[in-house]
Design a protein around this motif. Structure first.
Motif: not given
Length: 551
Positions: A418-442
């Motif tokens: 969901p966050d493109l792997g910016f934070a560790p997987a499997g852990k609760a984490h805060a919203k990234p300081w800037l939005p992750v970009a859906e245009t970057h997913r692919q």
């Protein structure tokens, strides 16, 4: 007594630097902000690219009004990024992987929360009263001169404690240090030494031509309002409506750079690259890097704009060649201050062939290339909604200028996360300081690593192939005749000449080779495609190019 220079292997001379913006690279603890352990965990990826070193944007203690470019302690890590122990671990891991570590140093100004400024503003007669640039108001209460801040408005801020103005080239919370005071210079050099003693391999120097101001505080001459004849003048920001003759780029700046070089030269295999923002950045770049006694290398903003035609590239490089006198450039196509080059040069839907061609051109110019995180993925600029903006410059200049947040969004590591792997997987984490970009997913790292024809794999191949070509690392550069579509040059060392030809247009191009360019071998192993080599000419597909060995 002459100071003994340490040995220097000149790794930077032709080496490739990878810029990391720590807030946005990788978040190790899930607080929504990238950090030093996150960078350390991904250094294997950086090393796999084939680069030679990394440049870390600021991670020092800071109130974060300008996201680390406002420093409140030059000799410590801000807790949001980790600890000094985390930094040492990062350096050790980088060195184990064969990567040099360069850090950002902001010497021209500090945060207004820095103890130096807190003391300086307390009175007109304290020990640090003259450590910043203070001036009395004019008789009518106006600032002492017409100097402007890059972030909008006057470069002078009234302070009710001293009943004087202080100078700030950027935010009002970023007061400029007074380099006419020898104590200031000595204190700043001590901070530089602190990190060299910890093992850093060099510095990227922020706003390196801003250090010294005109002691007489003379007005800058007017340049005038924007006109069609001078498109470099920004209609949105009146900062460009002056010629900046007195507020920066003073002759005394060179004296400080020589002191800085003398210090850095006492440490083995170190280097410095300076950021130059000037009315004539190319001339300043040449001045600051020639002679071997100031900066090792520098970059200006000429390649960080929208223009990328063959004619522009030829004019730009031709002028630098004529004035450089041995100076060494650093060539960047993107960084944390400008829109990403995929969008600047390629528009909303950049052609993959253009991005590959631009990489090949950048990595074959005489100089040291600097790749901004995500350029190797072809990341486009992100459209940030006003309510999500963090950049104070963007907030001030909205809506005509959207600020710098669009190039600073989190690095996309994992396509399916969901966050493109910016934070560790499997852990609760805060919203990234800037939005992750859906245009970057692919375009995420894991998706491109699994695709042999991806841009990431092309960068990796090209960077490793480049290391096998001494002419592209150290060779001299001869520009070939100007062409409406094609930018071409030869890199040459003793015993090797490499022809570099690039069609910077979306149309077919025909390029006649000069008589002294006899091709011995088309270097197809470079991975660069889109060219058909004939006896004395080259036919190029749109955004096509070639490397060839000459006789």
């Amino acid at each position: 007594m002459q100071i003994q220079k340490a040995p220097n292997d000149n790794w930077w001379r032709g080496g490739v630097i990878y810029q990391i913006y720590p807030r946005s690279f990788a978040d190790s603890n899930g607080d929504g902000i990238g950090d030093l352990p996150g960078i350390t965990a991904h250094l294997d990826y950086v090393a796999s690219l084939g680069v030679d070193g990394i440049w870390l944007s600021p991670f020092f203690k800071s109130p974060m009004k300008d996201f680390g470019y406002d420093i409140s302690d030059y000799c410590d890590v801000d807790p949001m990024f980790g600890t000094l122990a985390d930094f040492k671990a990062l350096v050790d891991r980088a060195h184990a992987l064969g990567l040099k570590v360069m850090i950002d140093q902001v010497l021209s100004h500090s945060a207004d929360q820095h103890p130096w400024f807190v003391e300086s503003r307390a009175s007109k007669d304290n020990p640090k009263a003259d450590w910043y640039i203070w001036a009395d108001a004019k008789d009518d209460g106006n600032p002492p001169n017409n100097w402007l801040s890059i972030f909008g408005g006057s470069a002078w801020q009234w302070d009710t404690r001293r009943c004087q103005y202080y100078m700030h080239n950027f935010l009002t919370s970023q007061p400029d240090l007074n380099f006419h005071n020898p104590e200031v210079q000595a204190a700043l050099l001590d901070t530089v030494k602190f990190w060299l003693d910890l093992g850093v391999d060099g510095y990227r120097l922020d706003t390196v031509n801003f250090y010294v101001h005109d002691a007489q505080l003379r007005d800058n001459p007017p340049r005038g309002r924007p006109t069609s004849e001078d498109p470099a003048v920004n209609a949105v920001n009146p900062y460009g409506w002056q010629w900046h003759k007195h507020d920066k780029s003073q002759p005394e700046n060179l004296d400080f750079l020589r002191k800085l070089r003398s210090l850095v030269d006492q440490y083995p295999n170190t280097t410095m690259v300076g950021e130059i923002g000037d009315d004539d950045g190319l001339a300043r770049l040449a001045e600051y890097t020639r002679g071997g006694d100031k900066l090792h290398m520098a970059y200006c903003f000429d390649l960080l704009g929208a223009e990328h035609s063959a004619g522009f590239l030829h004019r730009f490089l031709s002028r630098f060649q004529s004035i450089s006198e041995g100076g060494w450039p650093c060539w960047a196509l993107s960084n944390h201050d400008v829109p990403r080059f995929a969008t600047r040069w390629g528009g909303a839907q950049p052609d993959a062939a253009l991005l590959k061609l631009a990489a090949a051109m950048q990595l074959s110019l005489r100089g040291s290339p600097c790749i901004y995180q995500g350029d190797e993925l072809g990341l486009p600029e992100v459209a940030i909604a006003y309510e999500d903006l963090q950049d104070p410059y963007g907030i001030t200049m909205w809506p005509e200028f959207k600020g710098r947040d669009g190039c600073r969004t989190p690095m996309p590591w994992v396509q399916g996360a969901p966050d493109l792997g910016f934070a560790p997987a499997g852990k609760a984490h805060a919203k990234p300081w800037l939005p992750v970009a859906e245009t970057h997913r692919q375009l995420a790292v894991d998706a491109q690593a699994a695709a042999p024809a991806s841009l990431l794999q092309y960068y990796r191949h090209l960077l490793h192939w480049r290391k096998t070509q001494p002419a592209l690392l150290q060779g001299e550069m001869q520009l070939l005749p100007v062409h409406a579509q094609v930018f071409a040059f030869v890199r040459a060392t003793e015993g090797a000449r490499v022809l570099c030809v690039f069609n910077f247009s979306d149309q077919l191009a025909h390029y006649d080779l000069p008589s002294d360019c006899k091709v011995a071998q088309h270097l197809t192993d470079s991975g660069l495609t889109g060219a058909t080599l004939l006896a004395d000419c080259v036919d190029l597909a749109p955004w096509g190019g070639l490397f060839a060995r000459l006789t």
